[in-house]
Design an enzyme around this catalytic site. Structure first.
Site, PDB file in Angstrom:
ATOM      1  N   TYR A   1       0.792  -1.229   0.000  1.00  0.00           N
ATOM      2  CA  TYR A   1       0.000   0.000   0.000  1.00  0.00           C
ATOM      3  C   TYR A   1       0.826   1.282   0.000  1.00  0.00           C
ATOM      4  O   TYR A   1       0.263   2.370  -0.072  1.00  0.00           O
ATOM      5  CB  TYR A   1      -0.949  -0.005   1.211  1.00  0.00           C
ATOM      6  CG  TYR A   1      -1.884  -1.192   1.207  1.00  0.00           C
ATOM      7  CD1 TYR A   1      -2.889  -1.306   0.251  1.00  0.00           C
ATOM      8  CD2 TYR A   1      -1.748  -2.214   2.140  1.00  0.00           C
ATOM      9  CE1 TYR A   1      -3.736  -2.396   0.231  1.00  0.00           C
ATOM     10  CE2 TYR A   1      -2.595  -3.310   2.132  1.00  0.00           C
ATOM     11  CZ  TYR A   1      -3.584  -3.398   1.180  1.00  0.00           C
ATOM     12  OH  TYR A   1      -4.422  -4.480   1.155  1.00  0.00           O
TER      13      TYR A   1
ATOM     14  N   HIS B   1      -8.418   2.120  -5.775  1.00  0.00           N
ATOM     15  CA  HIS B   1      -7.599   1.170  -5.013  1.00  0.00           C
ATOM     16  C   HIS B   1      -6.136   1.540  -5.158  1.00  0.00           C
ATOM     17  O   HIS B   1      -5.683   1.900  -6.255  1.00  0.00           O
ATOM     18  CB  HIS B   1      -7.788  -0.262  -5.504  1.00  0.00           C
ATOM     19  CG  HIS B   1      -9.163  -0.774  -5.290  1.00  0.00           C
ATOM     20  ND1 HIS B   1      -9.645  -1.107  -4.039  1.00  0.00           N
ATOM     21  CD2 HIS B   1     -10.176  -0.982  -6.160  1.00  0.00           C
ATOM     22  CE1 HIS B   1     -10.896  -1.511  -4.160  1.00  0.00           C
ATOM     23  NE2 HIS B   1     -11.248  -1.439  -5.430  1.00  0.00           N
TER      24      HIS B   1
END
Length: 146
Positions: A26, A104
């Site tokens: 991430y 995302h």
């Protein structure tokens, strides 16, 4: 501020841990880092960001309804894990006329098989994924053009 278009940016579960949670997937940007850049980007275009995060599915649904009631220009939605499980969020997206853009950080299609199904995609106008924090900025660019 009322005369400037508002774009809701809604973030789902565990995104409050960005910057420390699995940075190899991430990245190291925090949610506050992303919010700050989006705020600058929106202001430069004459818009306002309403940036929120919750670990609770019902909050995301309520906020989608609120975006409609408030006349938001668009919603950027990173539903996180709820992307792959929540028909209720899909129903909320389909119940409003505000365009919803799915966001995302990683590319779910390059990850575990269970992440390949996105209920959010079934109602979203477009999907921005796999560009790290830049996915939000790309989605905002498109939303600002509406």
């Amino acid at each position: 501020m009322a005369d400037r278009p508002t774009i809701f940016v809604l973030n789902g579960p565990n995104l409050n841990l960005l910057g420390t949670r699995e940075p190899e997937i991430y990245g190291t940007d925090t949610l506050d880092d992303i919010a700050g850049r989006l705020d600058d980007q929106a202001r430069a275009a004459g818009a306002v960001i309403d940036f929120r995060q919750s670990n609770h599915e019902g909050h995301l649904i309520d906020w989608l309804h609120e975006a409609q009631a408030d006349g938001a220009k668009a919603v950027l939605l990173n539903a996180a894990g709820f992307t792959h499980t929540s028909i209720a969020i899909l129903d909320a997206i389909k119940a409003i006329t505000v365009p919803v853009f799915e966001v995302h950080l990683s590319d779910p299609h390059q990850r575990e098989e269970f992440r390949h199904l996105s209920y959010v995609s079934m109602g979203a106008k477009a999907v921005f994924a796999g560009h790290g924090a830049k996915s939000y900025e790309l989605a905002l660019d498109v939303a600002l053009q509406l």
